[in-house]
Design a protein around this motif. Structure first.
Motif, PDB file in Angstrom:
ATOM      1  N   ASN A  15       6.238   0.096  -6.019  1.00  0.00           N
ATOM      2  CA  ASN A  15       5.018  -0.665  -5.784  1.00  0.00           C
ATOM      3  C   ASN A  15       5.398  -2.049  -5.312  1.00  0.00           C
ATOM      4  O   ASN A  15       6.129  -2.760  -5.998  1.00  0.00           O
ATOM      5  CB  ASN A  15       4.216  -0.791  -7.084  1.00  0.00           C
ATOM      6  N   ILE A  16       4.911  -2.426  -4.137  1.00  0.00           N
ATOM      7  CA  ILE A  16       5.243  -3.750  -3.614  1.00  0.00           C
ATOM      8  C   ILE A  16       3.972  -4.588  -3.565  1.00  0.00           C
ATOM      9  O   ILE A  16       2.927  -4.099  -3.122  1.00  0.00           O
ATOM     10  CB  ILE A  16       5.851  -3.662  -2.196  1.00  0.00           C
ATOM     11  N   ASN A  17       4.059  -5.814  -4.048  1.00  0.00           N
ATOM     12  CA  ASN A  17       2.926  -6.724  -3.973  1.00  0.00           C
ATOM     13  C   ASN A  17       3.304  -7.994  -3.241  1.00  0.00           C
ATOM     14  O   ASN A  17       4.425  -8.490  -3.384  1.00  0.00           O
ATOM     15  CB  ASN A  17       2.455  -7.098  -5.387  1.00  0.00           C
ATOM     16  N   SER A  75       8.667  -6.282  -5.831  1.00  0.00           N
ATOM     17  CA  SER A  75       8.720  -4.825  -5.772  1.00  0.00           C
ATOM     18  C   SER A  75       9.100  -4.280  -7.147  1.00  0.00           C
ATOM     19  O   SER A  75      10.035  -4.759  -7.773  1.00  0.00           O
ATOM     20  CB  SER A  75       9.760  -4.427  -4.728  1.00  0.00           C
ATOM     21  N   VAL A  76       8.342  -3.325  -7.625  1.00  0.00           N
ATOM     22  CA  VAL A  76       8.635  -2.700  -8.923  1.00  0.00           C
ATOM     23  C   VAL A  76       8.996  -1.247  -8.665  1.00  0.00           C
ATOM     24  O   VAL A  76       8.243  -0.515  -8.023  1.00  0.00           O
ATOM     25  CB  VAL A  76       7.413  -2.772  -9.856  1.00  0.00           C
ATOM     26  N   ILE A  77      10.181  -0.845  -9.134  1.00  0.00           N
ATOM     27  CA  ILE A  77      10.600   0.548  -8.893  1.00  0.00           C
ATOM     28  C   ILE A  77      10.799   1.303 -10.200  1.00  0.00           C
ATOM     29  O   ILE A  77      11.195   0.742 -11.210  1.00  0.00           O
ATOM     30  CB  ILE A  77      11.913   0.629  -8.068  1.00  0.00           C
ATOM     31  N   THR A  78      10.476   2.586 -10.162  1.00  0.00           N
ATOM     32  CA  THR A  78      10.717   3.468 -11.294  1.00  0.00           C
ATOM     33  C   THR A  78      11.577   4.620 -10.799  1.00  0.00           C
ATOM     34  O   THR A  78      11.269   5.227  -9.779  1.00  0.00           O
ATOM     35  CB  THR A  78       9.390   4.051 -11.814  1.00  0.00           C
ATOM     36  N   TRP A  87       1.554  -2.168  -1.468  1.00  0.00           N
ATOM     37  CA  TRP A  87       1.930  -0.819  -1.021  1.00  0.00           C
ATOM     38  C   TRP A  87       2.506  -0.065  -2.218  1.00  0.00           C
ATOM     39  O   TRP A  87       3.216  -0.635  -3.046  1.00  0.00           O
ATOM     40  CB  TRP A  87       2.984  -0.871   0.091  1.00  0.00           C
ATOM     41  N   GLY A  88       2.179   1.192  -2.325  1.00  0.00           N
ATOM     42  CA  GLY A  88       2.751   1.995  -3.402  1.00  0.00           C
ATOM     43  C   GLY A  88       3.059   3.379  -2.873  1.00  0.00           C
ATOM     44  O   GLY A  88       2.302   3.915  -2.061  1.00  0.00           O
ATOM     45  N   GLY A  89       4.167   3.934  -3.308  1.00  0.00           N
ATOM     46  CA  GLY A  89       4.502   5.285  -2.857  1.00  0.00           C
ATOM     47  C   GLY A  89       5.875   5.698  -3.330  1.00  0.00           C
ATOM     48  O   GLY A  89       6.531   4.989  -4.093  1.00  0.00           O
ATOM     49  N   GLU A  90       6.280   6.875  -2.877  1.00  0.00           N
ATOM     50  CA  GLU A  90       7.585   7.394  -3.264  1.00  0.00           C
ATOM     51  C   GLU A  90       8.591   7.091  -2.169  1.00  0.00           C
ATOM     52  O   GLU A  90       8.311   7.298  -0.996  1.00  0.00           O
ATOM     53  CB  GLU A  90       7.494   8.912  -3.421  1.00  0.00           C
ATOM     54  N   ALA A 147       3.925   2.027   8.272  1.00  0.00           N
ATOM     55  CA  ALA A 147       2.731   2.224   7.438  1.00  0.00           C
ATOM     56  C   ALA A 147       2.806   1.329   6.209  1.00  0.00           C
ATOM     57  O   ALA A 147       1.799   0.770   5.749  1.00  0.00           O
ATOM     58  CB  ALA A 147       2.624   3.694   7.029  1.00  0.00           C
ATOM     59  N   MET A 148       4.028   1.169   5.678  1.00  0.00           N
ATOM     60  CA  MET A 148       4.223   0.312   4.495  1.00  0.00           C
ATOM     61  C   MET A 148       3.825  -1.131   4.833  1.00  0.00           C
ATOM     62  O   MET A 148       3.058  -1.772   4.104  1.00  0.00           O
ATOM     63  CB  MET A 148       5.687   0.376   4.061  1.00  0.00           C
ATOM     64  N   TRP A 149       4.323  -1.624   5.988  1.00  0.00           N
ATOM     65  CA  TRP A 149       4.024  -3.006   6.358  1.00  0.00           C
ATOM     66  C   TRP A 149       2.541  -3.198   6.698  1.00  0.00           C
ATOM     67  O   TRP A 149       1.964  -4.235   6.417  1.00  0.00           O
ATOM     68  CB  TRP A 149       4.921  -3.451   7.525  1.00  0.00           C
ATOM     69  N   ASP A 150       1.974  -2.165   7.263  1.00  0.00           N
ATOM     70  CA  ASP A 150       0.545  -2.179   7.560  1.00  0.00           C
ATOM     71  C   ASP A 150      -0.255  -2.438   6.298  1.00  0.00           C
ATOM     72  O   ASP A 150      -1.134  -3.294   6.240  1.00  0.00           O
ATOM     73  CB  ASP A 150       0.168  -0.796   8.089  1.00  0.00           C
TER      74      ASP A 150
END
Ligand code: C2E
Ligand code: MG
Ligand code: MG
Length: 741
Positions: free
Chosen positions: A275-277, A291-294, A256-259, A245-248
């Protein structure tokens, strides 16, 4: 003329013409028509000269034209150039410059007005220019001028002998470049200093860069990451569908953004918000992924904490009403299925408000925590305890064999809470009142069971606090509710629908009624006792008008008795904290005494220790003021509140009223007997009077006499009586004493 002569003359002529021609060069273009063709032809029969002359003319014409064209071209180029060009002569005066130079340096002035003037006086950056010329071979110089960033190059032009004749200065505007450079620096700063972890991979998802935060969050050093793929962090907790789903999303939306839950270098699983751009080049091809991670570990924790808080009381960490209600409903369901019985105990602390008012909310809070701990310690694992709010707790006991088991538990709780609490080096005494309901006997659901338990609790309070009461059908009828009571109270205060009863205070030695305590009654009220409606009157501040009415009423009664020959030492009136805190309390009281015509020493005010300790400065001021006018001060319910005795010496006190709870179990209870004896002893040492409250039996009276307590008050002698009955009682009691004597 001979042919040779003619030819010589022609050559001569041509030479002269050529000279003339050369002389004319300054006024080009020269038109061939200006030459006398006929003569030419005549002089040059074979046309050689004419032909070569024509060529010379044409050539000269073309050269001149090209030169002009080249000159125009160069000027056009210079003027469109995004650079300023300045040319100086040998004397460093301005020889020429382009349009940009005019705009940038000379505010768009005309070149003619500038030409020939020394550049030193025209140009603010002359020093930089001279330096650039001196080091013409070296790196270009940078100059800032009028907000522009300029790069300066100087180049010297020499003549054929190598002597410098001119210098050309070129200024390029590099402002944008500079801004871009600063922007990049800024991005670099953001990249390295942001709290979010940033990871950059190439199109094959090989890591090319990561910032400090990313390394900190994941525990990897940058060198360990470079060249690897983000699969390094895979926790194994997400299935293939998750990544699909992420690659989709990355392919279709570029984002893509999510936990996610990733694994750190230490093997720890951490929750991340990611969050990946996708980064594409101008041709639309993927070049990078960013990719930005928190790290949301603490967020998750606070979420869990919030969840806990929604169902628990913050202070005591006991389940709150919401959770308890839920548990109760489930327990009822189970009991219904299994045909078992459960008990509900509604617990309310006695006089908790006093502690809060007098010692402050902080101490109140600590006490609540201590109470909840004591309750926890007392209960079986199967029982659960919750705090409903304020000083209200509730206990649910499942699988009760016998209905009396609930009463046994209640008794245990009352006894446990009665033991002193040690809070911040102070010993605090508090009691509790408990109402009990049983399922299925006292209600079909949680709401009814709780409400009925509350009602039973009030019954326990009304019958003297520090005890428990089982719910009964009759009780449910007087569920008047606090609001109804408040409304009724408001009306009653307005319409003065209260009366005062008077309880005799007697001296055992003399067998005489020496004083009276005024106690309020509400004859047509909803059956509420002062213990219940006085706190409500305090809460609503109705106690202010009510208290004033009580004082006036009591003093007038005292005056009337006196006039009728019943001379008591004093009238004792209970005063609440709210009254004492009124700014003009003393003044109003003195005015009242004056109006009724009674001396100060015929009035005693009763205050609890907690009220006095609440604001020592205020107590000292008010009591000091009253003492100045002879008004007596008694500490009511002595021993139940604050136990630091130092205040006894700091405040002008006349009388200690030993609380009924210490009298109730004497002489049987050695503890209470000891406390009562200690209080009496203390009073004697401090030169204070002591009155024991709540004497009901002969044994109590005998014990008190033995320990030297002379003044008493209690049902053994009389309840609080209406004024007329009081007078009859007091006179009769005296006669009785006289007879005894
Ligand atoms: P308190 O000032 O400690 O008053 C003594 C209470 O004990 C009275 O209850 C009295 O009727 C009761 N009592 C006296 N002797 C005995 C005894 O031998 N056995 C038992 N079991 N009880 C006895 P009451 O009148 O219900 O008043 C309760 C409390 O309400 C008072 O406690 C006082 O704090 C407050 N109160 C009563 N009248 C007033 C008032 O006019 N103003 C204010 N501010 N508070 C009042
Ligand atoms: Mg009292
Ligand atoms: Mg009392």
């Amino acid at each position: 003329m001979a042919h040779d002569d003619k030819h010589r003359a022609a050559i001569h002529y041509i030479r002269a013409k050529v000279d003339q021609l050369l002389g004319l060069m300054g006024t080009l273009p020269l038109r061939p028509e200006e030459l006398d063709d006929e003569t030419l032809i005549e002089l040059d029969p074979i046309g050689i000269i004419g032909e070569s002359f024509g060529q010379v003319i044409t050539h000269l014409n073309e050269t001149n034209h090209d030169l002009q064209l080249a000159r125009n071209e160069i000027r056009a180029i210079l003027d469109t150039l995004q650079a300023a060009v300045l040319v100086t002569d040998r004397e460093d005066s301005l020889a020429d410059c382009n349009r940009s130079a005019l705009d940038w340096f000379f505010a768009g002035a005309n070149i003619d007005s500038l030409r020939g003037r020394p550049l030193g006086e025209l140009c603010g950056c002359w020093a930089d220019m001279a330096a650039a010329r001196a080091g013409a071979e070296r790196r270009p110089q940078e100059v800032t001028l009028g907000g522009r960033h300029l790069q300066l190059i100087a180049s010297v032009i020499n003549d054929e002998r190598g002597t410098p004749v001119k210098t050309v200065y070129l200024f390029f505007d590099i402002s944008r470049l500079k801004a871009a450079e600063q922007g990049l620096q800024l991005y670099a700063q953001v990249f390295s200093h942001t709290h979010e972890g940033i990871l950059i991979t190439d199109r094959q998802q090989r890591i090319v860069d990561a910032n400090d935060a990313f390394c900190r969050i994941t525990g990897y050093a940058l060198e360990e990451l470079i060249g690897k793929t983000p699969r390094l962090l895979n926790s194994g907790l997400h299935d293939a569908g998750f990544y699909a789903a992420m690659w989709d999303s990355l392919r279709s939306q570029g984002h893509w953004g999510g936990e996610v839950r990733d694994r750190t270098r230490d093997g720890e699983i951490i929750p991340l918000l990611e969050n990946i751009n996708v980064v594409r080049n101008a041709a639309g091809e993927v070049t990078h992924y960013i990719s930005v991670i928190t790290d949301i570990t603490s967020l998750k924790e606070s979420q869990a904490r919030l969840d806990f808080l929604a169902h628990h009381d913050v202070l005591t960490e006991l389940p709150n009403r919401l959770l308890f209600q839920d548990r109760l409903e489930q327990a009822i369901e189970r009991a219904r299925r299994e045909g078992s019985r459960l008990g509900l105990l509604f617990i309310d602390l006695d006089r908790f408000k006093n502690i809060n008012d007098s010692l402050g909310h902080h101490v109140g809070d600590l006490l609540l925590v201590a109470v909840s701990q004591r309750l926890r310690d007392l209960l079986r694992r199967a029982d659960s305890v919750a705090r409903l709010g304020g000083d209200e707790f509730v206990v649910l006991s499942e699988n009760l064999g016998d209905p009396d088991d609930a009463c046994l538990l209640a008794h245990k709780i009352v006894t446990a809470i009665r033991q002193p609490f040690r809070i911040q080096d102070q010993e605090l005494h508090i009691g509790c009142s408990i109402g009990i309901t049983l399922f299925p006997e006292d209600g079909p659901d949680a709401g009814v069971l709780l409400r009925n338990a509350d009602t039973a609790m009030y019954r326990a309070k009304e019958s003297g606090r520090d005890g428990f009461a089982r719910f009964s059908r009759e009780l449910s009828e007087d569920v008047s509710g606090k609001l109804a009571l408040e409304n009724a109270l408001r009306v009653a205060v307005r319409e003065q629908r209260f009366t005062l009863h008077y309880q005799p205070i007697v001296t055992l030695g003399q067998g005489r009624v020496v004083a009276a305590e005024a106690l309020i009654r509400w004859p047509d009220g909803p059956g509420a006792t002062p213990d219940r409606f006085i706190p409500l009157a305090e809460e609503t501040r109705l106690i202010l008008p009510l208290g004033e009415w009580i004082l006036r009423q009591a003093l007038e009664q005292y005056h009337a008795w006196r006039a009728a020959g019943l001379a008591l030492d004093y009238m004792s009136v209970n005063i609440s904290a709210v009254q004492l805190a009124q700014p003009n309390f003393t003044e109003r009281l003195l005015v009242l005494l004056d109006e009724v015509g009674i001396a100060g020493h015929h009035l005693q005010i009763e205050l609890t220790e907690n009220i006095l300790m609440g604001d020592m400065a205020l107590s000292q001021r008010v009591l000091g003021g009253l003492r100045g006018h002879g008004v007596r001060v008694a500490i009511d319910d002595f021993g139940t509140g604050y136990s630091s005795l130092s205040y006894l010496k700091q405040l002008p006190i006349d009388n200690l009223k030993v609380d009924r709870s210490f009298v109730r179990d004497i002489p049987g209870d050695p503890n209470d007997s000891a406390i009562a004896a200690a209080i009496i002893g203390l009073a004697r040492t401090l030169g204070l009077e002591a009155i024991a409250e709540g004497i009901e039996t002969e044994e109590q009276e005998r014990f008190l006499t033995e320990i030297g307590c002379d003044k008493v008050q209690g049902y053994r002698y009389a309840r609080a009586l209406p004024a007329e009955q009081f007078r009859a009682f007091a006179e009769g009691f005296r006669i009785l004493a006289d007879r005894a004597a």
